[in-house]
Design an enzyme around this catalytic site. Structure first.
Site, PDB file in Angstrom:
ATOM      1  N   TYR A  19      21.149  23.134 -15.472  1.00  0.00           N
ATOM      2  CA  TYR A  19      21.247  21.975 -14.507  1.00  0.00           C
ATOM      3  C   TYR A  19      21.577  20.871 -14.883  1.00  0.00           C
ATOM      4  O   TYR A  19      20.853  19.961 -15.078  1.00  0.00           O
ATOM      5  CB  TYR A  19      19.729  21.915 -14.000  1.00  0.00           C
ATOM      6  CG  TYR A  19      19.309  23.248 -13.147  1.00  0.00           C
ATOM      7  CD1 TYR A  19      19.838  23.082 -11.854  1.00  0.00           C
ATOM      8  CD2 TYR A  19      18.771  24.321 -13.530  1.00  0.00           C
ATOM      9  CE1 TYR A  19      19.168  24.209 -10.845  1.00  0.00           C
ATOM     10  CE2 TYR A  19      18.533  25.452 -12.902  1.00  0.00           C
ATOM     11  CZ  TYR A  19      18.594  25.307 -11.438  1.00  0.00           C
ATOM     12  OH  TYR A  19      18.432  26.423 -10.640  1.00  0.00           O
ATOM     13  N   TYR A 147       9.611  30.027  -7.771  1.00  0.00           N
ATOM     14  CA  TYR A 147      10.880  30.170  -8.422  1.00  0.00           C
ATOM     15  C   TYR A 147      10.818  31.736  -8.938  1.00  0.00           C
ATOM     16  O   TYR A 147      10.286  32.198  -9.831  1.00  0.00           O
ATOM     17  CB  TYR A 147      10.583  29.187  -9.485  1.00  0.00           C
ATOM     18  CG  TYR A 147      12.130  29.324 -10.530  1.00  0.00           C
ATOM     19  CD1 TYR A 147      13.215  28.781  -9.851  1.00  0.00           C
ATOM     20  CD2 TYR A 147      12.241  30.005 -11.491  1.00  0.00           C
ATOM     21  CE1 TYR A 147      14.601  28.713 -10.624  1.00  0.00           C
ATOM     22  CE2 TYR A 147      13.424  30.016 -12.178  1.00  0.00           C
ATOM     23  CZ  TYR A 147      14.483  29.368 -11.619  1.00  0.00           C
ATOM     24  OH  TYR A 147      15.563  29.789 -12.352  1.00  0.00           O
ATOM     25  N   ASP A 248       6.186  38.629  -9.939  1.00  0.00           N
ATOM     26  CA  ASP A 248       7.159  38.301 -10.888  1.00  0.00           C
ATOM     27  C   ASP A 248       6.453  37.728 -12.148  1.00  0.00           C
ATOM     28  O   ASP A 248       5.743  36.531 -12.047  1.00  0.00           O
ATOM     29  CB  ASP A 248       7.986  37.225 -10.290  1.00  0.00           C
ATOM     30  CG  ASP A 248       8.975  36.493 -11.239  1.00  0.00           C
ATOM     31  OD1 ASP A 248       8.990  36.737 -12.648  1.00  0.00           O
ATOM     32  OD2 ASP A 248       9.964  35.834 -10.755  1.00  0.00           O
ATOM     33  N   LYS A 277      11.639  36.664 -20.391  1.00  0.00           N
ATOM     34  CA  LYS A 277      11.145  35.595 -21.097  1.00  0.00           C
ATOM     35  C   LYS A 277      10.405  35.854 -22.439  1.00  0.00           C
ATOM     36  O   LYS A 277      11.206  36.293 -23.164  1.00  0.00           O
ATOM     37  CB  LYS A 277      10.407  34.518 -20.136  1.00  0.00           C
ATOM     38  CG  LYS A 277      11.185  33.878 -19.095  1.00  0.00           C
ATOM     39  CD  LYS A 277      10.544  32.314 -18.727  1.00  0.00           C
ATOM     40  CE  LYS A 277      11.671  31.653 -18.132  1.00  0.00           C
ATOM     41  NZ  LYS A 277      11.707  31.412 -16.773  1.00  0.00           N
TER      42      LYS A 277
HETATM   43  C1  PLP Z   1      12.694  31.911 -15.666  1.00  0.00           C
HETATM   44  C2  PLP Z   1      11.981  32.715 -14.460  1.00  0.00           C
HETATM   45  C3  PLP Z   1      13.041  33.671 -13.784  1.00  0.00           C
HETATM   46  C4  PLP Z   1      14.367  33.953 -14.226  1.00  0.00           C
HETATM   47  O1  PLP Z   1      14.448  34.330 -15.486  1.00  0.00           O
HETATM   48  P1  PLP Z   1      16.186  33.947 -16.161  1.00  0.00           P
HETATM   49  O2  PLP Z   1      15.820  34.940 -17.480  1.00  0.00           O
HETATM   50  O3  PLP Z   1      16.275  32.654 -16.406  1.00  0.00           O
HETATM   51  O4  PLP Z   1      17.053  34.715 -15.447  1.00  0.00           O
HETATM   52  C5  PLP Z   1      12.355  34.299 -12.811  1.00  0.00           C
HETATM   53  N1  PLP Z   1      11.170  34.404 -12.425  1.00  0.00           N
HETATM   54  C6  PLP Z   1      10.443  33.292 -13.130  1.00  0.00           C
HETATM   55  C7  PLP Z   1       8.838  33.300 -12.477  1.00  0.00           C
HETATM   56  C8  PLP Z   1      10.794  32.704 -14.213  1.00  0.00           C
HETATM   57  O5  PLP Z   1       9.967  31.964 -14.719  1.00  0.00           O
END
Ligand code: PLP
Length: 429
Positions: A19, A147, A248, A277
């Protein structure tokens, strides 16, 4: 390019950061090393890391055990294609993930980033219903302030406003949105609290393949912590309306919220789960999408009888080895005690912010501490203040937040929280 100012200048003129703008007048700090919870800048200064490199570096940096595992794998092989071939790190890691995630999750799809694992989850949900003979279920329902990543499918389920993607609206698949939960963590949530979710499901369930959300903690869309009863209600509604539930756990997974996975707060099991992550302790890019036997069987026995996705670097052996080492380190450590201690340190340390007129709210859950300001912070002026205070804290929007590596000492945590209090108090915002 050995001259320091030369490569930093080149970076400014030619390299995109997350960004960012090319040639922007915002500082980008050169880091030449990192050890434990400290980042070492090119000018020799050290910063205590409050970000874990965006949720990832749970064991800190340059960890000898992690380094050893990756070096050992490097001597075996760095990478092989995963089509038609397999290798021990992938099999061991998949077994471990199946073991530690909710019991019904039995199959694992490896990919190279969180966003891709979300794309995979969405494709799996659509393909599942297709193979069940219900081809009308191709859309998704989510909650606002979420997100899920930056690729097109993931963008389509990010919050339309806080999700940072509003300018792409016309290019995105239109999805369904329910109100963000207003019953917060630690508070009850009755059926009324999920009224908007229920309404969306009642109206559109015939088109909806799955509900997708972040369990308990909404991360990059606003750092909000919501009621576990809300999540339980969403699970119940998904079952009632015949819709899959995708959780997620990319940000929340592997201990950050005080449970190994945030869905455990609510004792809720998803049909599909994404992790990423901190999966590799921040060493390599790796993510995974886990599903139930029911879903993997339906897809595998349906038409075309294959799941239609396959990244080039799928299950990269170095990344799988890093993940295995990271999980061993985590599970062999007193991580729950560490999170409890960090939680108490964040609550104590950030409490003075509550008294400040420029602060809207302070909230802490597990190893996540959030100071929400009344107005967005000015990055250009606030970022150097944190660096001068000897800490690495990177606010966004109205949020100044901390999520340090799990290994942080009490003293370093105090330095971090004190820096946040000082900077928030003294900076004209
Ligand atoms: C960071 C994140 C993503 C995306 O992961 P990237 O490895 O940056 O593509 C998706 N969902 C959540 C909840 C996140 O925190």
């Amino acid at each position: 390019m050995s001259d320091k100012s030369n490569w930093i200048d080149f970076d400014k003129q030619h390299i995109w950061h997350p960004y960012s703008a090319i040639g922007a007048d915002l500082p980008v700090y050169p880091v030449v090393g990192a050890e434990g919870v400290r980042l070492r800048l090119a000018d020799g200064r050290e910063l205590i890391d409050g970000m874990s490199s965006w949720w990832c570096a749970i064991h800190g940096y340059n960890h000898p055990g992690m380094n050893r595992a990756i070096k050992a794998q490097l001597d075996e092989m760095a990478h092989i294609m995963f089509g038609g071939l397999t290798h021990p790190p992938a099999a061991k890691l998949a077994r471990k993930l199946v073991e530690i995630t909710p019991a019904t999750l039995q199959s694992v799809f490896f990919s190279d980033s969180g966003s891709v694992s979300v794309e995979v989850a969405m494709k799996m949900a659509i393909q599942y219903w297709h193979d069940k003979g219900i081809a009308s279920k191709q859309r998704f329902l989510t909650i606002r302030k979420g997100y899920h990543g930056d690729t097109f499918g993931a963008m389509s389920v990010c919050d339309p406003e806080t999700g940072m993607h509003s300018l792409f609206t016309d290019a995105l698949i239109p999805q369904f949105f329910a109100d963000a939960p207003t019953c917060f963590y630690g508070h009850p949530c009755n059926r009324d609290g999920a009224k908007s979710m229920e309404e969306q499901l009642r109206l559109h369930h015939e088109q909806i393949a799955a509900v997708i959300l972040e369990p308990i903690v909404q991360g990059a869309g606003g750092m909000r912590f919501y009621s576990l009863e809300y999540l339980q209600e969403v699970r119940r509604l998904c079952d009632q309306y015949g819709v899959l539930l995708i959780l997620d756990e990319i940000a929340t997974g592997f201990g950050r919220t005080g449970k190994l996975f945030a869905c455990e707060h609510a004792d809720v099991t998803p049909d599909i789960m994404c992790v990423g992550k901190s999966l590799t302790g921040g060493y390599m890019s790796l993510a995974a999408t886990l599903t139930t036997e029911e879903i993997s069987k339906t897809i595998s026995e349906g038409d075309p009888g294959l799941f239609m996705h396959g990244p080039t670097f799928m299950a990269n052996p170095l990344a799988c080895s890093a993940a295995l080492a990271s999980l061993d380190l985590l599970l062999d450590s007193p991580w729950q005690d560490r999170i409890t201690t960090i939680e108490a340190g964040l609550k104590n340390g950030l409490a003075p912010c509550r008294e400040l007129p420029q602060v809207e709210e302070v909230r802490v859950l597990g190893a996540i501490g959030v100071v929400e300001m009344k107005k967005p912070v000015d990055m250009k002026s606030i970022q150097p203040c944190f660096v001068e205070a000897g800490v690495w804290v990177r606010p966004f929007g109205k949020l100044v937040y901390l999520m340090p590596p799990f290994i942080i000492s009490q003293a370093d945590l105090e330095t971090l929280t004190k820096a946040v209090v000082d900077v928030v108090e003294k900076r004209p915002m």
